[in-house]
Design a protein around this motif. Structure first.
Motif, PDB file in Angstrom:
ATOM      1  N   GLU A   1       5.454   3.799   6.630  1.00  0.00           N
ATOM      2  CA  GLU A   1       6.620   4.058   5.610  1.00  0.00           C
ATOM      3  C   GLU A   1       8.014   3.234   5.614  1.00  0.00           C
ATOM      4  O   GLU A   1       8.406   3.254   4.468  1.00  0.00           O
ATOM      5  N   ARG A   2       8.028   2.761   6.776  1.00  0.00           N
ATOM      6  CA  ARG A   2       9.337   2.030   6.844  1.00  0.00           C
ATOM      7  C   ARG A   2       9.309   0.719   7.798  1.00  0.00           C
ATOM      8  O   ARG A   2       8.644   1.101   9.010  1.00  0.00           O
TER       9      ARG A   2
ATOM     10  N   ARG B   1       1.270  -3.590   1.028  1.00  0.00           N
ATOM     11  CA  ARG B   1       2.079  -3.253  -0.165  1.00  0.00           C
ATOM     12  C   ARG B   1       2.952  -4.262  -0.420  1.00  0.00           C
ATOM     13  O   ARG B   1       3.531  -4.583  -1.554  1.00  0.00           O
ATOM     14  N   TRP B   2       3.423  -5.214   0.640  1.00  0.00           N
ATOM     15  CA  TRP B   2       4.498  -6.115   0.246  1.00  0.00           C
ATOM     16  C   TRP B   2       3.889  -7.497   0.783  1.00  0.00           C
ATOM     17  O   TRP B   2       3.236  -7.564   1.893  1.00  0.00           O
TER      18      TRP B   2
ATOM     19  N   ASN C   1       3.555  -7.460  -4.690  1.00  0.00           N
ATOM     20  CA  ASN C   1       4.928  -7.540  -4.443  1.00  0.00           C
ATOM     21  C   ASN C   1       5.586  -8.868  -3.644  1.00  0.00           C
ATOM     22  O   ASN C   1       5.922  -8.567  -2.585  1.00  0.00           O
TER      23      ASN C   1
ATOM     24  N   THR D   1      10.280  -0.154   2.394  1.00  0.00           N
ATOM     25  CA  THR D   1       9.502   0.980   2.445  1.00  0.00           C
ATOM     26  C   THR D   1       8.314   0.980   1.268  1.00  0.00           C
ATOM     27  O   THR D   1       8.232  -0.244   0.678  1.00  0.00           O
ATOM     28  N   ARG D   2       7.713   1.885   0.838  1.00  0.00           N
ATOM     29  CA  ARG D   2       6.618   1.868   0.054  1.00  0.00           C
ATOM     30  C   ARG D   2       7.094   1.693  -1.407  1.00  0.00           C
ATOM     31  O   ARG D   2       6.527   1.351  -2.204  1.00  0.00           O
ATOM     32  N   GLU D   3       8.345   2.076  -1.741  1.00  0.00           N
ATOM     33  CA  GLU D   3       9.040   1.973  -2.948  1.00  0.00           C
ATOM     34  C   GLU D   3       9.569   0.989  -3.457  1.00  0.00           C
ATOM     35  O   GLU D   3      10.057   0.250  -4.427  1.00  0.00           O
ATOM     36  N   ALA D   4      10.543   0.294  -2.310  1.00  0.00           N
ATOM     37  CA  ALA D   4      11.214  -0.797  -2.534  1.00  0.00           C
ATOM     38  C   ALA D   4      11.579  -1.565  -1.279  1.00  0.00           C
ATOM     39  O   ALA D   4      11.356  -1.207  -0.165  1.00  0.00           O
TER      40      ALA D   4
ATOM     41  N   GLU E   1      12.103  -3.428  -6.351  1.00  0.00           N
ATOM     42  CA  GLU E   1      11.170  -2.224  -6.738  1.00  0.00           C
ATOM     43  C   GLU E   1       9.756  -2.715  -6.480  1.00  0.00           C
ATOM     44  O   GLU E   1       9.366  -3.631  -7.192  1.00  0.00           O
ATOM     45  N   ALA E   2       9.077  -1.992  -5.722  1.00  0.00           N
ATOM     46  CA  ALA E   2       7.387  -2.205  -5.789  1.00  0.00           C
ATOM     47  C   ALA E   2       6.912  -2.330  -7.152  1.00  0.00           C
ATOM     48  O   ALA E   2       7.045  -1.222  -7.982  1.00  0.00           O
TER      49      ALA E   2
END
Length: 527
Positions: A147-148, A365-366, A415, A488-491, A518-519
């Motif tokens: 998550e982080r 994710r990134w 991303n 994070t998963r969002e940004a 932002e993702a």
């Protein structure tokens, strides 16, 4: 296969090194001690993976001894311990390494068999002394949901021009991972009139370092700094290099000075790379072979991030449009044909293929590129008032930059974000496959950290930089400091952190600017 935990604890309780003396060489059986601690250069960890990391230290009772050996000559056994608690009571791994003169009494311990995604503490014992306790952390399992993640970015630390207060403030943030993005040391020294009013403390020698003893002592000097030691002791790190680990503005086998032969320069590069290895928490597989040393690599952090660590110096083509007396960076006009020559490369053909394959395989994710330079093109002004592009950075290798961004866009790597340093200033930019087309979409975002203590860019070089370069979303040319990132998963949130005065060892820190990416939405947003 690791011995049972109870055996390891028994080993510690019954005297550690003494139990192994029967099969040890004479220097170990005699149990020599040092009058002063050999851990003058601190401890460090790096390259975290799900079941372990690398531990580093270098024994040096006299760190700046003129021969570069740190005051030691005979081999010495080093006991290392890894524990689940900061008091070192719950030791879960331990072992021995031999520090000898061949690698300046440095050791690189590959620890494995640990649990993923948790902190561990470690220390060393040798020559009758014990090191400070450092903290490391394992990476999550490759596909674990994360998550982080918090990161610190540091670059361009010049001993003579300032103190390392920025390192202290970054250490206080206790990031999960620290990224060193080049110019960890500076190979040259200020002297004479050039030094007046500019330097706040002296290098170990006042001439440029060019041999192994010189590079070893330059690293040793920097590593005596308590703020740098504190940063290494609180978190594992990844690192790449830029130019000053060897020589200002060098390219591959070419010195910035045309009068220096490639043979002579490769001898210097071999010494510099060896000293880099001896002072960084790198795996033994990175050990240099003469002037060659692979540092580009990838690191996965669960399903949240994949890091691609690049080498922008060792494999690059010679810099474009050199002058008869200078091969280093300088501003040249658009008419310089070599800047856009497709046969030229920043990364080298093999590393390019590796990178583009990494884009295709990326599924975290990134996708984070860890490298040493500003990637975005910058129209700037040279010392002679000429407008154009600087040849030492990505602007001097425009075809390679184009191939890289095209490959990134085609791969649809999730991303993508580039991180860099070198330019002694804070930058946030949007990266595009076509920078000349108005309204072209961003394919990646970029953040560049300012210098820890080096001076800022030349006055006038970047006048009206945002008007002349609309893809630049933010720039600060006056401030020293570092960057902090939270993934994070969002940004991704990025904070540019400014120190009050690089010449003040007690400098304070303040937030300069925040950004968000932002993702699913490439491009930098000011927060």
């Amino acid at each position: 296969m690791h011995p049972p935990l109870i055996e390891r604890r028994q080993f510690l309780l019954t005297g550690g090194l003494a139990l192994l003396a029967a099969g040890a060489p004479a220097y170990a059986r005699s149990g020599p001690t040092a009058r002063t601690t050999p851990f003058t250069l601190g401890v460090a960890s790096g390259d975290p993976v799900p079941d372990g990391f690398v531990l580093w230290t270098r024994l040096a009772t006299d760190p700046l001894a003129s021969d570069g050996q740190g005051g030691l000559f005979a081999p010495a056994r080093v006991l290392w311990e890894v524990a689940e608690d900061e008091t070192m009571r719950r030791v879960v791994r331990t072992g021995q390494a031999v520090a000898d003169a061949r690698f300046a009494h440095s050791i690189h311990v590959e620890v494995d068999g640990l649990k993923p995604d948790r902190p561990y503490w470690y220390r060393f014992t040798s020559l009758g002394h014990q090191s400070d306790i450092g903290q490391a952390r394992t990476a999550p399992a490759p596909n674990a949901r994360v998550e982080r993640l918090t990161l610190g970015m540091a670059t361009c630390a010049h001993w003579e021009l300032g103190y390392f207060a920025a390192y202290r403030h970054l250490a206080a943030e206790r990031p999960d991972l620290v990224l060193f993005l080049g110019d960890y040391i500076y190979e040259y020294s200020y002297r004479g009139d050039r030094a007046k009013g500019r330097t706040v403390r002296a290098h170990d020698r006042q001439d440029d370092v060019v041999d192994l003893a010189g590079y070893r002592n330059r690293y040793a000097l920097y590593k005596t700094d308590p703020d740098l030691q504190a940063l290494h002791a609180v978190a594992p790190c990844l690192m790449t290099w830029d130019d000053h680990e060897v020589q200002n503005d060098y390219s591959n086998q070419w010195s910035q000075d045309p009068e220096v032969s490639t043979e002579a320069f490769l001898r210097r590069r071999a010494a510099a790379y060896r000293a880099f290895y001896e002072h960084m928490p790198l795996r033994p597989r990175s050990r240099p072979h003469g002037p060659d040393m692979r540092i580009y690599d990838r690191l996965r952090y669960g399903d949240l991030a994949e890091f691609l660590v690049l080498d922008g110096r060792q494999y690059r083509s010679i810099q474009p449009c050199p002058t008869p007396t200078w091969r280093g960076g300088h501003v040249v006009p658009e008419t310089c044909p070599e800047m856009t020559d497709p046969s030229r490369t920043m990364l080298g053909a093999r590393q390019e293929r590796w990178l583009y394959d990494g884009f295709k395989r990326a599924d975290a994710r990134w996708t984070v590129m860890v490298q040493d330079l500003l990637v975005a093109p910058i129209n700037q002004t040279g010392k002679d008032g000429q407008e154009g592009h600087f040849t030492d950075g990505w602007d001097g290798y425009q075809a390679n930059r184009g191939r890289m961004l095209d490959a990134l866009a085609a791969s649809r790597a999730p991303n993508p974000v580039f991180l860099g340093g070198d330019i002694h200033s804070f930058w946030a930019t949007d990266l595009k496959t076509d920078f000349r087309k108005d309204g072209a979409p961003a394919v990646a975002s970029e953040f560049v950290a300012a210098a820890i203590s080096q001076e800022g860019p030349p006055k006038g070089a970047f006048d009206k930089v945002q008007a002349r370069n609309p893809h630049v979303r933010y720039v600060d040319l006056e401030t020293n400091g570092y960057a902090s990132l939270t993934l994070t998963r969002e940004a991704i949130e990025t904070r540019f952190q400014a120190i009050s005065d690089r010449k003040d060892p007690a400098a304070t820190v303040r937030g300069l600017q925040r950004f968000a990416v932002e993702a699913g939405r490439p491009g930098v947003q000011l927060a």
